[in-house]
Design an enzyme around this catalytic site. Structure first.
Site, short mmCIF file in Angstrom:
data_model
loop_
_atom_site.label_atom_id
_atom_site.label_comp_id
_atom_site.label_asym_id
_atom_site.label_seq_id
_atom_site.Cartn_x
_atom_site.Cartn_y
_atom_site.Cartn_z
N THR A 1 0.56 -0.76 0.30
CA THR A 1 0.32 0.14 0.02
C THR A 1 0.60 1.44 0.08
OG1 THR A 1 0.04 -0.30 2.44
CG2 THR A 1 -1.74 -1.24 0.56
N SER B 1 5.10 8.83 10.51
CA SER B 1 3.79 8.05 9.82
C SER B 1 4.47 8.28 8.64
CB SER B 1 2.31 8.73 10.02
OG SER B 1 2.12 9.74 9.31
N LYS B 2 3.78 7.34 7.44
CA LYS B 2 3.70 7.68 6.20
C LYS B 2 3.71 8.80 5.56
CE LYS B 2 2.43 3.75 3.73
NZ LYS B 2 2.02 2.52 3.14
N ARG B 3 2.76 9.37 5.63
CA ARG B 3 2.29 10.69 5.27
C ARG B 3 3.58 11.70 5.63
NH1 ARG B 3 -2.38 8.86 8.02
NH2 ARG B 3 -1.86 10.72 9.94
#
Length: 495
Positions: free
Chosen positions: A19, A263-265
């Site tokens: 993802t 985080s991935k963001r």
């Protein structure tokens, strides 16, 4: 809890979901598993957890494989390698999960839950207001045949829940030591959705069991699921599906800006950012290994071979680790300087071509680049910095940085440049030291030290106030082009 049997061949797994772009926290987990496997001459299983069709994509799957190859992680079982427990993509193992779920139901380790979302929410709210744990309350643990028929007549669907034991679960975490979870804090949980799709809570431990994983090394965010998986392992052992419960080690959080979990963001979390900027895999991995572990207290720089030789999961610090981009860059710069100059030149290659290079391909002079490369290697922190540092060699006119021009071209700079031009014209262009003496002499005539005297020359020739060693750069650029650029700067100053 019975951990992996002492002396069992080490088998660890790295099992990301496809993802989005891979992130550095994921890479740190892969690194620790890889180093642990290699240290113990064990097996690294690379498994893809792609049961979420709404979020998973083939593009992300390809990016994961590409990232693993770029980082230099070799895996012993998994995609493109195969192995005795294939397939290694969960989307291709659905029949297996259904079979295990049916066995758990038949043996009484799991049961069907007919509670609606609205009913669950109402009971959770009531539990919270009463100051009680708000997890599942076990309402469907015992459902009679008549109740089941009535629920189904209403058109209710059911999920499958695993039946947790009514006793504390204690285990020894390889990073955190002994931990205990009480029953009220680990209620029965879902393992199969109403549509029959298996959940992570089932497929992850089932695959670990079938693939005979001995050690599960993963992020701290998954710690709360561990007692669930230990209970499920006990059931799988009773069913003859699993041989033993693996040992667990939960890696510390990686913290970003504002002391928040990375985080991935977060932009600095993306692995692609580091690839695009030209980090070396060895430099990036060296830094990521320091997020929770160290080779020794007084040594931050080491190779992956040295890490493998020394790695001990029990030496990992349980406290959160802060991601420091400046330190990451500094460590990468050290690894750049550790390269053989030929390897450095080869590593720079992508940034010497389109779309990175602002010069026409025919303007690139390899001999000039190879001459400047040793000087660049001592200055760079990432490979992409090579382009603006050497573009003056291959452009007809240098990229002019307005701030640099304003800073260097003060009143009297034209007079200094004329003197410097005169001195340089008579200098020995095979000697950087001769060029330095020429500019130094020009500065002395105008009452300036070398630092002040060379600034206008550097900006005239390279377009910037900061760059590679000036006099070596002038020698490589050549007398004719250097003097022409000084003339162009003088024309601009006097226009």
């Amino acid at each position: 809890m019975a951990n992996a049997t002492p002396g069992s061949p080490v088998r660890v797994r790295f099992c990301p979901s496809p993802t989005g772009n891979p992130h550095v926290g994921l890479v740190r987990t892969a690194l620790f598993n890889w180093a642990f496997a290699r240290h113990h001459q064990g097996t690294l299983v690379f498994r893809i957890e792609d049961t979420d069709a709404a979020r998973d994509s083939e593009e992300s799957y390809g990016q994961l494989l590409d990232a693993m190859r770029w980082l230099g992680f070799d895996w012993d079982e998994g995609p493109e390698v195969g192995g005795p427990h294939a397939p290694y993509r969960q989307s291709q193992r659905m029949d297996l999960y259904k079979d295990i779920a049916d066995k758990l139901l038949t043996a009484g380790h799991a049961y069907r839950c007919y509670c609606t979302t609205e009913e669950l929410d109402a009971r959770r709210d009531a539990a919270r207001k009463a100051g009680k744990p708000s997890g599942y309350d076990g309402k469907c643990r015992v459902v009679t045949t008549e109740q089941k028929a009535a629920y189904e007549a209403e058109g209710r669907t059911s999920i499958v829940r695993f039946r947790m034991p009514d006793e504390p679960i204690t285990f020894t975490d390889l990073v955190r030591g002994e931990l205990t979870f009480t029953p009220e804090n680990v209620p029965d949980y879902g393992i199969v959705r109403a549509n029959g799709a298996p959940l992570y809570t089932l497929v992850n431990p089932v695959d670990d069991a079938l693939m005979e994983i001995t050690h599960v090394l993963r992020g701290e965010d998954l710690l709360s699921s561990t007692p669930r998986q230990i209970a499920l392992y006990k059931a799988l052992i009773e069913l003859g599906v699993a041989k033993e419960t693996p040992a667990f080690g939960h890696l510390p959080y990686v913290m970003g800006e504002g002391n928040k979990k990375l985080s991935k963001r977060d932009p600095q979390a993306s692995l692609n950012l580091y690839r695009e900027r030209g980090f070396l895999p060895a430099g990036l991995l060296n830094y990521l290994s320091l997020l929770g572990w160290s080779l020794s207290e007084d040594r931050d720089i080491f190779t992956m071979d040295e890490m493998v030789a020394a790695f001990d999961i029990e030496a990992v610090n349980a406290n959160p680790a802060r991601f420091d981009l400046k330190k990451c860059e500094a460590i990468n710069g050290t690894h750049l300087r550790m390269l053989d100059v030929k390897d450095f030149i080869a590593a720079c290659e992508p940034w010497l071509q389109a779309p990175h290079a602002p010069w026409a391909p025919e303007k690139f002079d390899r001999a000039r680049f190879e001459a400047i490369a040793p000087h660049a290697q001592t200055r760079l922190t990432v490979l992409s910095d090579i382009t603006p540092n050497v573009d003056f060699l291959f452009l007809d006119t240098p990229v002019e940085d307005e701030a640099s021009w304003s800073k260097a071209m003060k009143e009297g700079s034209d007079a200094l440049l004329r003197t410097a031009r005169e001195k340089l014209e008579g200098a020995d262009w095979s000697s950087p030291e001769s060029l330095k003496e020429a500019v130094l002499a020009a500065g002395e005539e105008h009452g300036l030290k070398l630092g002040k005297a060379q600034a206008p020359v550097r900006v005239a020739v390279t377009g910037r106030t900061v760059g590679l060693p000036l006099f070596e750069s002038l020698e490589i650029l050549g007398k004719e082009r250097t003097l022409a650029r000084i003339d162009a700067a003088l024309a601009k100053l006097t226009a």
